[in-house]
Design a protein around this motif. Structure first.
Motif, mmCIF file in Angstrom:
data_model
loop_
_atom_site.group_PDB
_atom_site.id
_atom_site.type_symbol
_atom_site.label_atom_id
_atom_site.label_comp_id
_atom_site.label_asym_id
_atom_site.label_seq_id
_atom_site.Cartn_x
_atom_site.Cartn_y
_atom_site.Cartn_z
ATOM 1 N N GLU A 1 56.555 43.966 31.875
ATOM 2 C CA GLU A 1 56.513 42.469 31.356
ATOM 3 C C GLU A 1 58.201 41.746 31.842
ATOM 4 O O GLU A 1 57.592 40.421 31.262
ATOM 5 N N SER A 2 58.852 42.140 32.718
ATOM 6 C CA SER A 2 59.552 41.222 33.012
ATOM 7 C C SER A 2 59.303 40.735 34.339
ATOM 8 O O SER A 2 60.528 40.358 35.109
ATOM 9 N N GLU B 1 58.088 40.777 23.209
ATOM 10 C CA GLU B 1 57.776 39.575 22.672
ATOM 11 C C GLU B 1 56.320 39.747 23.803
ATOM 12 O O GLU B 1 55.305 39.360 23.853
ATOM 13 N N ARG B 2 56.813 39.260 25.390
ATOM 14 C CA ARG B 2 55.699 39.545 26.155
ATOM 15 C C ARG B 2 55.055 40.284 26.341
ATOM 16 O O ARG B 2 53.933 40.063 26.326
ATOM 17 N N GLN B 3 55.661 41.599 25.926
ATOM 18 C CA GLN B 3 54.833 42.551 25.746
ATOM 19 C C GLN B 3 53.710 42.669 24.496
ATOM 20 O O GLN B 3 52.040 43.265 25.059
ATOM 21 N N ARG C 1 62.404 38.700 24.040
ATOM 22 C CA ARG C 1 61.971 37.710 24.892
ATOM 23 C C ARG C 1 60.504 39.004 25.401
ATOM 24 O O ARG C 1 59.472 38.898 25.518
ATOM 25 N N LEU D 1 50.882 40.993 26.268
ATOM 26 C CA LEU D 1 50.181 41.377 27.442
ATOM 27 C C LEU D 1 49.375 42.383 26.031
ATOM 28 O O LEU D 1 48.396 42.654 26.862
#
Ligand SMILES: Nc1ncnc2c1ncn2[C@@H]1O[C@H](COP(=O)(O)OP(=O)(O)OP(=O)(O)O)[C@@H](O)[C@H]1O
Ligand SMILES: [Mg+2]
Lengths: 269, 562
Positions: B386-387, B203-205, B200, B208
């Motif tokens: 990212e978190s 993916e967010r990285q 997860r 971004l």
């Protein structure tokens, strides 16, 4: 020979005029609170001779010795004026390497101060500082130094035991050995035989006579017979002043100053 | 007469008496405290007899079963309205632990001793420690496997013993199954969760970072599918295990005569204290003690063990020592050896000494404001973008707690270091310097080794202080119940950002925050005893060390003047 300010030494008993090794001129020292310990001391220590410093307690003998290896630098608010020369070089000059100076001018303190380490490590301390790592060489020098200080036979079985287990007199010889191990040019002995029995004292005196072939030695002593026995030259100090300095024979047989005469004949006071 | 009194005063004896008295008082207080905590805390693990009686104080008289938890004598006037001119005297009452909280609602009750009748201690009366709802007291009445009776219901002599043994063998089975379930949950599921979370975040990285990431995303989706498949499989296995573990149930006849059925999986330990000799009692005692020291807490911390708290305390103290030792020692060495002797140094020294007196909660506030919000928030923005918005380091945790306590105990270490260095005799420094050592060599080879015991003393005092500190920790990372230990088998093994449990806070929680005060009390005493024991042990070792140090210098003195 140098003339002028730094005057010559009188010839010794054999009629030889020794070279100067340490010279002080106008040396004054004040501790914190304006306590004057040395007052315009003028002294020339002859090379490869034994010079005895005598004088009543508190007259400044230790203070003077500590000027020779700059240990007084550590004392807060201690002001030193005047000049001290070692082999003609001012040791209080700005660029002098103090550790180098202290290696050349070894000192044995009035109170024995062995490190809380083993006997072996005490003697090897200065060698390790100097970067000597070879076990063989360390062993060799440790044995030599302990033998020279008349201690080897008593401690050879327990070299790795704590030095604090030794008796006071043994400790005194241990710290002598510790200083001998690093082979300084000048040896300052501050009452180093004060806690020794007659036999050890004799051995130390023999050692001093032996060492003067290569070393310049200054001893502080309250024992006038001892000064007469081992010293070539004797300096008498009183209240921070250098009262009289001459060959031992002259000081003891024919002193110029009355204070000296009173002191050595025991009428001082 | 007068003379002898004066003599006595002159001899100094009164002083000796006063000193000895003060010392005795201090010792008595310390040992009294330890004794109280020890008896109350450690005694609680010893299996108590369980009584069965008829209580005539209730209407109609009720049959009750329970352990005596406390007894006291009170003024009867407090219970009944006083009749004028009549002295009612005192009566004794007892606090009974009745258990069966799920059935009766409350598990403790005060009863008047005089109203208990037919008191007996039947040897077959069982105490069942459960995972939930506390103890159950009753008679084993039957066993069922998947709903069907295993042995004939109805207590016959002879079959009672057989049934009891059967219960224990089924308990062992349930315990093995539970171990397996926990193993799966702890390692396999945790691994899968960890992997999914990683995906997860990746993916967010990618999102971004922008740019073309279709390929990477496809790869991620494939991995996720494989995780999902694994997870589904594990879930099936877990369901099966859970079904198996629920298979057996036990029937108990409780005080009011009714029978209750509880799953054997819910039972932690079952024993019959009235019939046990001291060997068996000792076995139960140590089983409980070991659970206390090595188990997880149950029932809002009022039962079970405090391993996480012990562990959290140890981790925090270790991390703190690692931080505070080098910092404190180096600062102490600078202040005592190198700092120029002037007003600035003096101000610094006074400030350091005063820091030791700042209330610890202030350090907690500082830790929260500076470490967590400022430093932690910044770390999150830089490395864990990212978190966000879920914070990683910008939230209370082990690292910040250790740092805060390191700050708190820094003065102790600095002062101890300075003291140790100052105690090294000047004659030894001079000896070293006169042999041609530099100031640093002197420090390294002569002074520091001699000051080591005193630095160690400082560190131990710091550790003892940190181990016992609670107030600042509540702000910077301690929680009532942490989901996982700060050191585990998940990469990177040490999780300095996680919250943790702590003995001191555990005591606070048990003593003041527990909904069931009577049940929590023994556990609070036991935890307090453990905490005091740890801190006392640390302090005692500091005292011993200091004694050794003094001896060393004394040996040096007498040596010099022998
Ligand atoms: N560190 C110091 N600070 C202040 N005063 C000092 C210090 N060391 C020595 N003195 C003082 O300086 C004077 C000379 O002391 P010193 O130790 O040189 O005497 P000494 O001749 O060696 O005496 P002794 O024969 O008793 O050893 C004494 O009055 C002493 O009190
Ligand atoms: Mg002296």
């Amino acid at each position: 020979m140098k003339g002028g300010e730094f005057s010559e030494l009188n010839p010794d008993a054999d009629g030889v005029r020794p070279e100067p090794c340490l010279e002080t001129r106008n040396l004054s020292l004040r501790y914190a609170g304006n306590r004057r310990a040395l007052n315009k001391v003028r002294l020339t220590i002859p090379r490869q001779r034994v010079t005895a410093l005598i004088g009543p307690s508190g007259c400044g003998k230790t203070s003077l010795l500590r000027c020779f290896n700059r240990l007084n630098d550590l004392v807060d608010d201690c002001v030193i004026t005047g000049r001290v020369r070692l082999e003609g070089k001012n040791i209080y000059a700005a660029k002098v390497d103090v550790t180098e100076l202290r290696r050349r001018v070894g000192m044995v303190f009035q109170k024995p101060n062995p490190f809380p380490k083993s006997i072996y490590e005490n003697v090897a301390f200065g060698l390790r500082i100097r970067g000597i790592k070879s076990r063989r060489r360390l062993d060799e020098i440790v044995q030599e130094s302990l033998s020279a200080a008349a201690l080897w036979d008593e401690v050879k079985g327990r070299l790795h035991k704590s030095a604090l287990e030794l008796s006071g007199g043994q400790q005194q010889r241990l710290v002598i050995a510790r200083t001998l191990a690093v082979a300084p040019e000048v040896l300052l002995l501050d009452e180093s035989a004060s806690a020794l029995d007659p036999i050890s004292t004799l051995k130390i005196e023999e050692l001093i006579s032996e060492l003067k072939k290569n070393y310049t030695i200054v001893i502080v002593t309250h024992n006038l017979q001892q000064a007469a026995r081992v010293a070539d030259y004797t300096a008498f100090m009183d209240m921070g002043e250098m009262v009289e300095f001459d060959t031992t024979a002259r000081i003891f047989t024919n002193p110029v100053k009355r204070r000296t005469e009173e002191y050595i004949t025991g009428r001082y006071g | 007469m007068k003379r002898s009194l004066a003599n006595w005063l002159d001899s100094g004896a009164p002083w000796v008496w006063i000193n000895a008295g003060a010392a005795t008082l201090c010792l008595a207080m310390v040992f009294g405290l330890l004794l109280l905590l020890g008896v109350k805390g450690l005694g609680h693990f010893w299996p108590q007899p369980v009584l069965q009686a008829t209580y005539t104080g209730a209407e109609p008289p009720a049959s009750i079963i329970g352990e005596v938890a406390a007894s006291e004598t009170i003024d009867a006037d407090d219970l009944y309205p006083a009749t004028p001119g009549e002295e009612q005297g005192e009566i004794e009452r007892q606090l009974l632990k009745l258990g069966n909280r799920d059935i009766t609602g409350g598990d403790f009750a005060w009863v008047l001793t005089g109203l208990l009748e037919d008191v007996s201690y039947p040897p077959e009366l069982a105490v069942i420690e459960r995972r939930e709802w506390g103890n159950l007291y009753g008679y084993l009445n039957g066993l069922r496997q998947a709903g069907a009776a295993v042995l004939p219901v109805g207590a016959q002599d002879g079959t009672g013993e057989a049934r009891w043994n059967e219960l224990h063998s089924r308990l062992d089975r349930a315990r093995d199954l539970r171990r397996e379930i926990e193993r799966i949950e702890r390692s396999i599921i945790a691994d899968i969760n960890f992997g999914m979370e990683r995906l997860r975040l990746e993916e967010r990285q990618l999102v971004l970072a922008g740019g073309d990431s279709a390929g990477a995303l496809r790869e991620n989706a494939r991995q996720r599918e494989s995780f999902d498949a694994q997870y589904a499989e594990i879930r099936l296995r877990l369901l099966e295990l859970n079904r198996q573990i629920q298979r057996d149930t036990a029937l108990f006849r409780i005080a009011d005569g009714s029978t209750v059925e509880i799953p054997i999986a819910d039972i932690v330990r079952a024993h019959r204290p009235n019939g046990m000799d001291w060997v068996e009692s000792t076995r139960v005692y140590f089983a409980r003690l070991i659970e206390f020291l090595s188990g997880n807490p149950r029932e809002a911390n009022t039962e079970g063990g405090l391993l996480p708290a012990l562990y959290g305390t140890a981790m925090m103290v270790m991390l703190m020592s690692v931080i505070v030792t080098p910092l404190g020692v180096v600062a102490g060495v600078y202040l005592s050896e190198y700092a120029p002797r002037g007003w600035l140094t003096r101000i610094i020294r006074v400030s350091v000494n005063n820091l030791a007196g700042v209330p610890s909660i202030v350090y907690g506030m500082f830790g929260l404001g500076f470490f967590i919000y400022l430093a932690g928030g910044e770390i999150d923005r830089l490395f864990y973008a990212e978190s966000l918005p879920a914070p990683t380091f910008g939230t209370p945790g082990l690292l910040w707690a250790s740092l805060t306590l390191a700050l708190l105990t820094l003065p102790v270490v600095i002062v101890a270091t300075e003291e140790g260095l100052g105690n090294v005799p000047a004659s030894l420094r001079e000896a070293s310097l006169a042999l041609g050592a530099t100031q640093f060599e002197t420090l390294w080879r002569v002074v520091l080794p001699l000051a080591r015991p005193s630095m160690l003393t400082g560190l131990i005092l710091a550790v003892a202080r940190a181990a016992g500190e609670v107030a600042p920790l509540m702000l910077v990372g301690v929680v009532k119940l942490a989901p996982s230990l700060p050191l585990d088998t998940q990469f990177p093994y040490l999780h300095p950002e996680q919250q943790f449990m702590h003995l001191g806070y555990h005591v606070f929680d048990l003593a003041t925050q527990s909904p069931n005060v009577e049940a929590a009390m023994p556990q609070a005493f036991a935890t307090a005893f453990l905490l005091v024991a740890v801190v006392t042990a640390l302090n005692l070792s500091a005292v011993v060390l200091r004694g050794r140090l003094r001896e060393r210098y004394r040996a040096m003195d007498t040596g010099a003047w022998a």
